[in-house]
Scaffold this active site. Structure first.
Site, mmCIF file in Angstrom:
data_model
loop_
_atom_site.group_PDB
_atom_site.id
_atom_site.type_symbol
_atom_site.label_atom_id
_atom_site.label_comp_id
_atom_site.label_asym_id
_atom_site.label_seq_id
_atom_site.Cartn_x
_atom_site.Cartn_y
_atom_site.Cartn_z
ATOM 1 N N GLU A 119 0.810 -1.230 0.000
ATOM 2 C CA GLU A 119 0.000 0.000 0.000
ATOM 3 C C GLU A 119 0.837 1.271 0.000
ATOM 4 O O GLU A 119 1.706 1.451 0.841
ATOM 5 C CB GLU A 119 -0.926 0.001 1.225
ATOM 6 N N GLU A 153 -4.923 7.020 -0.932
ATOM 7 C CA GLU A 153 -5.405 7.801 0.213
ATOM 8 C C GLU A 153 -4.954 9.258 0.136
ATOM 9 O O GLU A 153 -5.647 10.148 0.621
ATOM 10 C CB GLU A 153 -4.938 7.182 1.532
ATOM 11 N N HIS A 188 -10.168 4.059 1.936
ATOM 12 C CA HIS A 188 -9.206 4.252 3.022
ATOM 13 C C HIS A 188 -9.950 4.469 4.338
ATOM 14 O O HIS A 188 -11.172 4.517 4.383
ATOM 15 C CB HIS A 188 -8.291 5.438 2.682
#
Length: 219
Positions: A133, A160, A210
């Protein structure tokens, strides 16, 4: 609002502020119509949602019943081989603890450059991660493209800290990501998040929100 902030660029501060206004407007509309927002979006499509735990306290997460775990990253690309060794050891221990029937992810939070991420990905083949991520800073589109082309055995997730549908459109059109992760409180709000989902879905790319979606404001 989007046209106004184009004059200064779609920055984090501007899109976060817009997100707050957008969420408030959806909330007001739901209250006026006496409907939950999910009905305003078209109604429910499932009766439960799979969740994962973001924590290094795997004991506690397993006790709570989770079977998918995202752990933190303790290293930076400037640490070189020492960082590679340290993170691989952490992931190996986590995989051994949760077992082979659980999903495991790691979240670098923009701490890598392309070279470090490529070296790390090669080491992480045996641990069958569900995703890596946000390894790179969001502005490095070329780096994301290079990384995704080279790494086929670990899905790349990010988003995000990408703001607005256009940044996601660039990721998706360049096949630079496997999973988009817009944050409902940062990306521009629910209105923008729906557009981001639609763009990704058209290319067969998954959207996994997120952590903003786990907050009272996001919910």
């Amino acid at each position: 609002m989007w046209r106004s902030i184009q004059r200064i660029g779609v920055s984090g501060i501007a899109s976060v502020a817009q997100s707050a206004v957008d969420l408030a407007l959806w909330d007001i509309k739901g209250k006026l119509l006496d409907q939950p927002v999910y009905r305003l979006l078209g109604g429910p499509s499932r009766d439960k949602i799979p969740l994962y735990s973001t924590t290094d306290d795997l004991d506690w997460a397993k006790e709570l019943g989770f079977n998918a775990f995202k752990i933190s990253n303790p290293v930076h690309y400037e640490m070189g081989i020492e960082g590679l060794n340290r993170l691989e050891e952490k992931i190996a221990k986590a995989r051994e603890y949760v077992g082979t029937n659980a999903e495991l992810m790691v979240n670098p939070v923009m701490s890598f450059n392309v070279g470090f991420a490529l070296r790390l990905a090669e080491r992480l083949r045996p641990y069958e991660l569900a995703w890596l991520e946000e390894p790179l800073v969001p502005s490095d589109l070329e780096g994301h493209i290079e990384l995704k082309k080279a790494v086929t055995w670990i899905p790349i997730a990010t988003g995000e800290d990408h703001h607005g549908r256009h940044m996601f459109k660039q990721l998706v059109e360049n096949r630079a990501v496997d999973i988009v992760q817009p944050d409902i409180r940062w990306c521009g709000g629910l209105s923008e998040m729906v557009k981001i989902y639609t763009i990704a879905e058209a290319f067969g790319i998954a959207s996994i929100p997120h952590v903003g979606g786990s907050s009272p404001f996001g919910q």
